[in-house]
Scaffold this motif. Structure first.
Motif, PDB file in Angstrom:
ATOM      1  N   ARG A  50       0.830  -1.210   0.000  1.00 60.28           N
ATOM      2  CA  ARG A  50       0.000   0.000   0.000  1.00 60.28           C
ATOM      3  C   ARG A  50       0.862   1.257   0.000  1.00 60.28           C
ATOM      4  NH1 ARG A  50      -5.596  -0.147   1.059  1.00 60.28           N
ATOM      5  NH2 ARG A  50      -6.314  -2.284   1.124  1.00 60.28           N
ATOM      6  N   LEU A  51       1.927   1.232   0.773  1.00 61.92           N
ATOM      7  CA  LEU A  51       2.828   2.386   0.788  1.00 61.92           C
ATOM      8  C   LEU A  51       3.533   2.534  -0.554  1.00 61.92           C
ATOM      9  CD1 LEU A  51       4.348   1.921   4.352  1.00 61.92           C
ATOM     10  CD2 LEU A  51       2.734   3.711   3.635  1.00 61.92           C
ATOM     11  N   GLY A  52       3.987   1.417  -1.104  1.00 60.16           N
ATOM     12  CA  GLY A  52       4.683   1.453  -2.392  1.00 60.16           C
ATOM     13  C   GLY A  52       3.791   1.895  -3.527  1.00 60.16           C
ATOM     14  N   ASP A  53       2.500   1.661  -3.394  1.00 60.26           N
ATOM     15  CA  ASP A  53       1.533   2.031  -4.431  1.00 60.26           C
ATOM     16  C   ASP A  53       1.074   3.487  -4.296  1.00 60.26           C
ATOM     17  OD1 ASP A  53       0.141   1.157  -6.716  1.00 60.26           O
ATOM     18  OD2 ASP A  53      -1.707   0.939  -5.558  1.00 60.26           O
ATOM     19  N   SER A  54       1.362   4.105  -3.166  1.00 55.03           N
ATOM     20  CA  SER A  54       0.952   5.488  -2.932  1.00 55.03           C
ATOM     21  C   SER A  54       1.890   6.449  -3.668  1.00 55.03           C
ATOM     22  CB  SER A  54       1.004   5.781  -1.428  1.00 55.03           C
ATOM     23  OG  SER A  54       0.920   7.159  -1.179  1.00 55.03           O
ATOM     24  N   PRO A  55       1.346   7.497  -4.298  1.00 53.59           N
ATOM     25  CA  PRO A  55       2.204   8.462  -4.996  1.00 53.59           C
ATOM     26  C   PRO A  55       3.256   9.088  -4.081  1.00 53.59           C
ATOM     27  CG  PRO A  55      -0.115   8.868  -5.502  1.00 53.59           C
ATOM     28  CD  PRO A  55      -0.074   7.815  -4.430  1.00 53.59           C
ATOM     29  N   THR A  56       2.923   9.251  -2.803  1.00 50.63           N
ATOM     30  CA  THR A  56       3.870   9.864  -1.864  1.00 50.63           C
ATOM     31  C   THR A  56       4.695   8.828  -1.113  1.00 50.63           C
ATOM     32  OG1 THR A  56       2.270   9.834  -0.041  1.00 50.63           O
ATOM     33  CG2 THR A  56       2.290  11.802  -1.473  1.00 50.63           C
ATOM     34  N   GLY A  57       4.298   7.558  -1.195  1.00 49.08           N
ATOM     35  CA  GLY A  57       4.968   6.513  -0.429  1.00 49.08           C
ATOM     36  C   GLY A  57       4.564   6.530   1.027  1.00 49.08           C
ATOM     37  N   SER A  58       3.547   7.309   1.370  1.00 52.44           N
ATOM     38  CA  SER A  58       3.135   7.494   2.763  1.00 52.44           C
ATOM     39  C   SER A  58       1.632   7.323   2.932  1.00 52.44           C
ATOM     40  CB  SER A  58       3.501   8.898   3.240  1.00 52.44           C
ATOM     41  OG  SER A  58       4.870   9.125   3.172  1.00 52.44           O
ATOM     42  N   HIS A  59       1.253   6.947   4.162  1.00 55.14           N
ATOM     43  CA  HIS A  59      -0.142   6.899   4.584  1.00 55.14           C
ATOM     44  C   HIS A  59      -0.180   7.157   6.082  1.00 55.14           C
ATOM     45  CE1 HIS A  59      -2.508   5.506   1.169  1.00 55.14           C
ATOM     46  NE2 HIS A  59      -1.622   4.576   0.925  1.00 55.14           N
ATOM     47  N   ARG A  60      -1.318   7.650   6.546  1.00 58.87           N
ATOM     48  CA  ARG A  60      -1.522   7.746   7.992  1.00 58.87           C
ATOM     49  C   ARG A  60      -1.750   6.337   8.532  1.00 58.87           C
ATOM     50  NH1 ARG A  60      -5.881  11.058  10.302  1.00 58.87           N
ATOM     51  NH2 ARG A  60      -7.077   9.571   9.121  1.00 58.87           N
ATOM     52  N   MET A  61      -1.302   6.078   9.744  1.00 55.54           N
ATOM     53  CA  MET A  61      -1.457   4.759  10.351  1.00 55.54           C
ATOM     54  C   MET A  61      -2.928   4.338  10.401  1.00 55.54           C
ATOM     55  SD  MET A  61       1.405   3.228  11.526  1.00 55.54           S
ATOM     56  CE  MET A  61       1.081   2.411  13.074  1.00 55.54           C
ATOM     57  N   THR A  62      -3.809   5.257  10.767  1.00 51.51           N
ATOM     58  CA  THR A  62      -5.233   4.942  10.869  1.00 51.51           C
ATOM     59  C   THR A  62      -5.784   4.510   9.513  1.00 51.51           C
ATOM     60  OG1 THR A  62      -5.473   6.526  12.648  1.00 51.51           O
ATOM     61  CG2 THR A  62      -7.484   5.867  11.543  1.00 51.51           C
ATOM     62  N   ASP A  63      -5.400   5.211   8.453  1.00 58.18           N
ATOM     63  CA  ASP A  63      -5.869   4.850   7.120  1.00 58.18           C
ATOM     64  C   ASP A  63      -5.341   3.479   6.701  1.00 58.18           C
ATOM     65  OD1 ASP A  63      -7.200   7.279   6.987  1.00 58.18           O
ATOM     66  OD2 ASP A  63      -5.540   8.284   5.947  1.00 58.18           O
ATOM     67  N   LEU A  64      -4.086   3.194   7.053  1.00 59.96           N
ATOM     68  CA  LEU A  64      -3.528   1.875   6.752  1.00 59.96           C
ATOM     69  C   LEU A  64      -4.291   0.782   7.498  1.00 59.96           C
ATOM     70  CD1 LEU A  64       0.334   2.475   6.787  1.00 59.96           C
ATOM     71  CD2 LEU A  64      -1.035   1.677   4.852  1.00 59.96           C
ATOM     72  N   ALA A  65      -4.571   1.013   8.781  1.00 58.64           N
ATOM     73  CA  ALA A  65      -5.293   0.023   9.575  1.00 58.64           C
ATOM     74  C   ALA A  65      -6.671  -0.251   8.970  1.00 58.64           C
ATOM     75  CB  ALA A  65      -5.426   0.486  11.023  1.00 58.64           C
ATOM     76  N   ASP A  66      -7.360   0.792   8.565  1.00 64.20           N
ATOM     77  CA  ASP A  66      -8.676   0.619   7.947  1.00 64.20           C
ATOM     78  C   ASP A  66      -8.553  -0.088   6.600  1.00 64.20           C
ATOM     79  OD1 ASP A  66      -9.855   1.906  10.084  1.00 64.20           O
ATOM     80  OD2 ASP A  66     -10.011   3.838   9.063  1.00 64.20           O
ATOM     81  N   GLY A  67      -7.536   0.258   5.841  1.00 65.68           N
ATOM     82  CA  GLY A  67      -7.367  -0.315   4.507  1.00 65.68           C
ATOM     83  C   GLY A  67      -7.045  -1.798   4.517  1.00 65.68           C
ATOM     84  N   VAL A  68      -6.219  -2.216   5.460  1.00 64.88           N
ATOM     85  CA  VAL A  68      -5.838  -3.626   5.518  1.00 64.88           C
ATOM     86  C   VAL A  68      -6.673  -4.409   6.526  1.00 64.88           C
ATOM     87  CG1 VAL A  68      -3.474  -3.178   4.739  1.00 64.88           C
ATOM     88  CG2 VAL A  68      -3.962  -3.278   7.189  1.00 64.88           C
TER      89      VAL A  68
END
Length: 166
Positions: A50-68
């Motif tokens: 998910r981080l590698g696929d992001s244009p910025t290489g970044s995500h908020r932890m909460t968004d990552l938790a919800d996404g996965v």
């Protein structure tokens, strides 16, 4: 007179068991490949992907938790392991002082590049190979509305946290 519990008809029950078995077999094979090639757990791979696929290489932890679909505390632990390995860095969010941002590092991108070809091979061989293109389109068409229905409820991060001892 007591109300009888809800039940599934034979077609529903069969579809449910088939889906669960396919998901379990696929996940087992994927986890094995990720461990062998990159010493990664499935959730760690999901985070890096998910981080590698992001244009910025970044995500908020909460968004990552919800996404996965993973607990906040579990994700914090996994991100800590990835950070210790030099695959991600965690920093306070610029937008929200209560949030933490996770960013993939060059080493994280390199490891993702190392495991991805085998990952694709496992998924293609087990899931896609036995399906004709039209069947694959039909499967995607069937799963998308189910996923959307399941995701229509508020994400786990929107739920209030339980107090310790409750």
């Amino acid at each position: 007179m007591p109300k009888s519990p809800p039940s599934l008809d034979p077609v529903q029950l069969g579809a449910y068991f088939d889906l669960m078995e396919v998901a379990s077999l696929l996940r087992h094979a994927v986890e094995q490949q990720l461990r062998e090639v990159g010493d990664l757990s499935y959730i760690q791979f999901q985070l890096l992907a998910r981080l590698g696929d992001s244009p910025t290489g970044s995500h908020r932890m909460t968004d990552l938790a919800d996404g996965v679909v993973y607990s906040r505390s579990g994700l914090t632990y996994q991100a800590g392991l990835l950070e210790k390995a030099g695959l991600v860095v965690r920093t306070p969010s610029a937008d929200d002082e209560r949030s933490v941002t996770v960013t993939i590092t060059d080493a994280g991108r390199a490891l993702l590049g190392k495991v991805l070809p085998g990952h694709i091979e496992v998924v293609s061989g087990l899931l896609f190979e036995p399906l004709a293109r039209d069947d694959l389109k039909a499967l995607a068409g069937l799963l998308a509305p189910v996923r959307d229905h399941m995701r229509s409820t508020p994400p786990r991060s929107a739920a209030p946290r339980r107090k310790a001892g409750s």
